[in-house]
Scaffold this active site. Structure first.
Site, PDB file in Angstrom:
ATOM      1  N   THR A  16    -121.967 -45.832 -47.630  1.00 46.34           N
ATOM      2  CA  THR A  16    -122.283 -47.266 -47.628  1.00 46.34           C
ATOM      3  C   THR A  16    -123.162 -47.691 -46.462  1.00 46.34           C
ATOM      4  O   THR A  16    -124.038 -48.541 -46.615  1.00 46.34           O
ATOM      5  CB  THR A  16    -120.954 -48.057 -47.564  1.00 46.34           C
ATOM      6  OG1 THR A  16    -120.157 -47.646 -48.665  1.00 46.34           O
ATOM      7  CG2 THR A  16    -121.170 -49.538 -47.644  1.00 46.34           C
ATOM      8  N   SER A  62    -117.708 -38.492 -51.436  1.00 43.29           N
ATOM      9  CA  SER A  62    -116.840 -37.784 -52.391  1.00 43.29           C
ATOM     10  C   SER A  62    -117.451 -36.431 -52.745  1.00 43.29           C
ATOM     11  O   SER A  62    -116.746 -35.549 -53.244  1.00 43.29           O
ATOM     12  CB  SER A  62    -116.679 -38.592 -53.674  1.00 43.29           C
ATOM     13  OG  SER A  62    -116.106 -39.829 -53.381  1.00 43.29           O
ATOM     14  N   THR A  92    -117.087 -43.286 -45.766  1.00 42.00           N
ATOM     15  CA  THR A  92    -115.755 -43.299 -45.151  1.00 42.00           C
ATOM     16  C   THR A  92    -114.724 -42.483 -45.935  1.00 42.00           C
ATOM     17  O   THR A  92    -113.754 -42.008 -45.364  1.00 42.00           O
ATOM     18  CB  THR A  92    -115.233 -44.754 -45.022  1.00 42.00           C
ATOM     19  OG1 THR A  92    -115.296 -45.371 -46.311  1.00 42.00           O
ATOM     20  CG2 THR A  92    -116.044 -45.542 -44.025  1.00 42.00           C
ATOM     21  N   ASP A  93    -114.962 -42.311 -47.252  1.00 43.53           N
ATOM     22  CA  ASP A  93    -113.898 -41.745 -48.094  1.00 43.53           C
ATOM     23  C   ASP A  93    -113.405 -40.374 -47.621  1.00 43.53           C
ATOM     24  O   ASP A  93    -112.210 -40.109 -47.638  1.00 43.53           O
ATOM     25  CB  ASP A  93    -114.364 -41.656 -49.553  1.00 43.53           C
ATOM     26  CG  ASP A  93    -114.546 -43.041 -50.172  1.00 43.53           C
ATOM     27  OD1 ASP A  93    -114.066 -44.023 -49.572  1.00 43.53           O
ATOM     28  OD2 ASP A  93    -115.175 -43.145 -51.239  1.00 43.53           O
ATOM     29  N   THR A 282     -95.611 -33.591 -43.394  1.00 40.59           N
ATOM     30  CA  THR A 282     -94.814 -34.702 -43.928  1.00 40.59           C
ATOM     31  C   THR A 282     -95.667 -35.683 -44.728  1.00 40.59           C
ATOM     32  O   THR A 282     -96.848 -35.873 -44.445  1.00 40.59           O
ATOM     33  CB  THR A 282     -94.077 -35.454 -42.793  1.00 40.59           C
ATOM     34  OG1 THR A 282     -93.453 -36.610 -43.357  1.00 40.59           O
ATOM     35  CG2 THR A 282     -95.000 -35.886 -41.677  1.00 40.59           C
ATOM     36  N   GLN A 283     -95.012 -36.298 -45.706  1.00 39.73           N
ATOM     37  CA  GLN A 283     -95.684 -37.365 -46.470  1.00 39.73           C
ATOM     38  C   GLN A 283     -95.764 -38.656 -45.658  1.00 39.73           C
ATOM     39  O   GLN A 283     -96.504 -39.562 -46.022  1.00 39.73           O
ATOM     40  CB  GLN A 283     -94.898 -37.654 -47.756  1.00 39.73           C
ATOM     41  CG  GLN A 283     -94.925 -36.508 -48.728  1.00 39.73           C
ATOM     42  CD  GLN A 283     -94.082 -36.787 -49.976  1.00 39.73           C
ATOM     43  OE1 GLN A 283     -93.807 -37.917 -50.328  1.00 39.73           O
ATOM     44  NE2 GLN A 283     -93.688 -35.724 -50.651  1.00 39.73           N
ATOM     45  N   CYS A 284     -94.986 -38.735 -44.580  1.00 38.76           N
ATOM     46  CA  CYS A 284     -95.044 -39.944 -43.744  1.00 38.76           C
ATOM     47  C   CYS A 284     -96.385 -39.987 -43.027  1.00 38.76           C
ATOM     48  O   CYS A 284     -96.930 -38.954 -42.632  1.00 38.76           O
ATOM     49  CB  CYS A 284     -93.939 -39.922 -42.690  1.00 38.76           C
ATOM     50  SG  CYS A 284     -92.299 -39.927 -43.386  1.00 38.76           S
TER      51      CYS A 284
HETATM   52  N1  ASP Z   1    -117.902 -44.120 -51.433  1.00 43.07           N
HETATM   53  C1  ASP Z   1    -118.445 -44.271 -50.108  1.00 43.07           C
HETATM   54  C2  ASP Z   1    -118.451 -42.909 -49.452  1.00 43.07           C
HETATM   55  O1  ASP Z   1    -117.450 -42.483 -48.952  1.00 43.07           O
HETATM   56  C3  ASP Z   1    -117.685 -45.261 -49.335  1.00 43.07           C
HETATM   57  C4  ASP Z   1    -118.195 -45.464 -47.937  1.00 43.07           C
HETATM   58  O2  ASP Z   1    -119.292 -45.114 -47.583  1.00 43.07           O
HETATM   59  O3  ASP Z   1    -117.464 -46.006 -47.137  1.00 43.07           O
HETATM   60  O4  ASP Z   1    -119.471 -42.273 -49.451  1.00 43.07           O
END
Ligand code: ASP
Length: 350
Positions: A16, A62, A92-93, A282-284
């Site tokens: 993004t 992704s 960010t993903d 852990t899942q926590c």
């Molecule tokens: N789908 C975007 C990515 O991770 C979301 C982002 O950039 O925050 O590439």
């Protein structure tokens, strides 16, 4: 620009942050990084030497994978002597996976590698991207009073917090505070001043023969298995029987607990006997695995399961792929999973 001005290489992978709104159509488009200064004119005021290296084409995070991590490490390695620090702009993903992987791949890192991104594109009015980028650049160029890099680590900088990359996870898909480091305190906080926490920052061995050693190999025969009440025997049997499988990150309850059903423990024991590495995390969101604490954890230890202590999922998965990529024996991978390689885990000293 002054002679010997600080220098930073910005590597744009996608996501993004590098987008801009087309004023005519309103659609989000990737902007051309050759024109970075046009979009972020504030950067000129740094008086730094800032160069950029965009991925072509940029990728949504992704689609990040070990091949992209290798590309990043090569860019850093080949430019290592020419810049004071590196900023990686990343979606960010999966940013925490990339930050974790790089922390293992860049052995003896002695310069800042700061990942950042944004929740809103840099070309939109309320973007968080400009602030994240500008502060990440300042941190990447930061030196202490001896002239040594302030943060010679792979970090994520996001919404005022500088965090050790391999301790982070993405926790928010909506708000600007997208990342948290639950099991290790932030390395710096950016308010009016950037306040560093030197005691928390890893200091590399600066002896001359300890130069940057890049690693490029991964083995992705790894799976994540999350437990839940009612999980079926057939599911666990088939996961543990996947051809070529070498390691499992087992996400357990609380401080590392799992069902006490005999079939379950037998399946795990049979897999570890075959050389499959099973790492318990852990899942926590916060806290550590302590398999000795309850009977439900102890049985896992007895079945040959290895503790992942307070490791994040991202650090456990990438560390396993990294260690397996080095062609080590199962026992050696298990041994090294219990060691703190790049600040990713707090191993208790009893
Ligand atoms: N789908 C975007 C990515 O991770 C979301 C982002 O950039 O925050 O590439």
């Amino acid at each position: 620009m002054v002679k010997n001005a600080p220098s930073v290489l910005i590597i744009y992978t996608g996501g993004t942050i590098g987008m801009i709104e087309n004023p005519e159509t309103g659609a989000l488009e990737n902007f051309n990084f050759d024109h970075l200064l046009e979009h972020v004119p504030e950067l000129k005021r740094f008086n730094y030497r800032i160069l950029s290296y965009p991925f072509d084409p940029p990728i949504d995070s992704s689609d990040m994978d070990p091949a992209s991590w290798v590309k990043l490490v090569k860019i850093i390695y080949y430019n290592y002597d020419h810049f004071d620090g590196f900023v990686i702009l990343h979606g960010t993903d999966t940013m925490s996976y990339t930050a974790s992987a790089l922390s293992f791949m860049l052995e003896n890192l002695n310069k800042p590698v700061i990942l950042t991104g944004s929740q809103l594109p840099i070309g939109t009015l309320r973007t968080d991207g400009k602030e994240n980028l500008i502060t990440a650049i300042e941190i990447a160029a930061g030196k202490n009073s001896d002239g040594a890099p302030m943060v010679p680590e792979v970090c994520i900088f996001f919404q005022n917090s500088l965090m050790r990359g391999n301790r982070t996870c993405k926790i928010n898909a909506e708000n600007f505070n997208a990342f948290r480091s639950f099991n290790y305190p932030p390395l710096a906080h950016a308010g009016i001043h950037i306040k560093y926490e030197p005691a928390l920052i890893r200091q590399p061995d600066r002896s001359p023969y300890r130069s940057l050693k890049p690693h490029y190999l991964f083995d992705t025969n790894v799976v994540i298995l999350t437990l839940f009440p009612g999980i079926q025997q057939e599911i666990i049997t088939s996961v543990l029987r996947v051809p070529g499988l070498k390691a499992v990150v087992l996400k357990t309850f609380g401080s590392g607990n799992a069902p006490r059903k005999a079939w379950f423990v037998n399946l795990l024991k049979e897999a570890t006997d075959r050389g499959i590495i099973i790492v318990n995390i852990t899942q926590c969101a916060s806290g550590s695995v302590e398999m000795e604490r309850y009977e439900t954890g102890l049985q896992l230890l007895q079945a040959g399961v290895t503790s992942g202590y307070d490791s994040t999922l991202e650090a456990a998965v990438t560390k396993l792929m990294f260690l397996l990529g080095q062609g080590l024996s199962s026992d050696e991978v298990r041994r090294r999973m219990a060691l703190n390689i790049a600040g990713e885990v707090s191993v208790p000293h009893y």
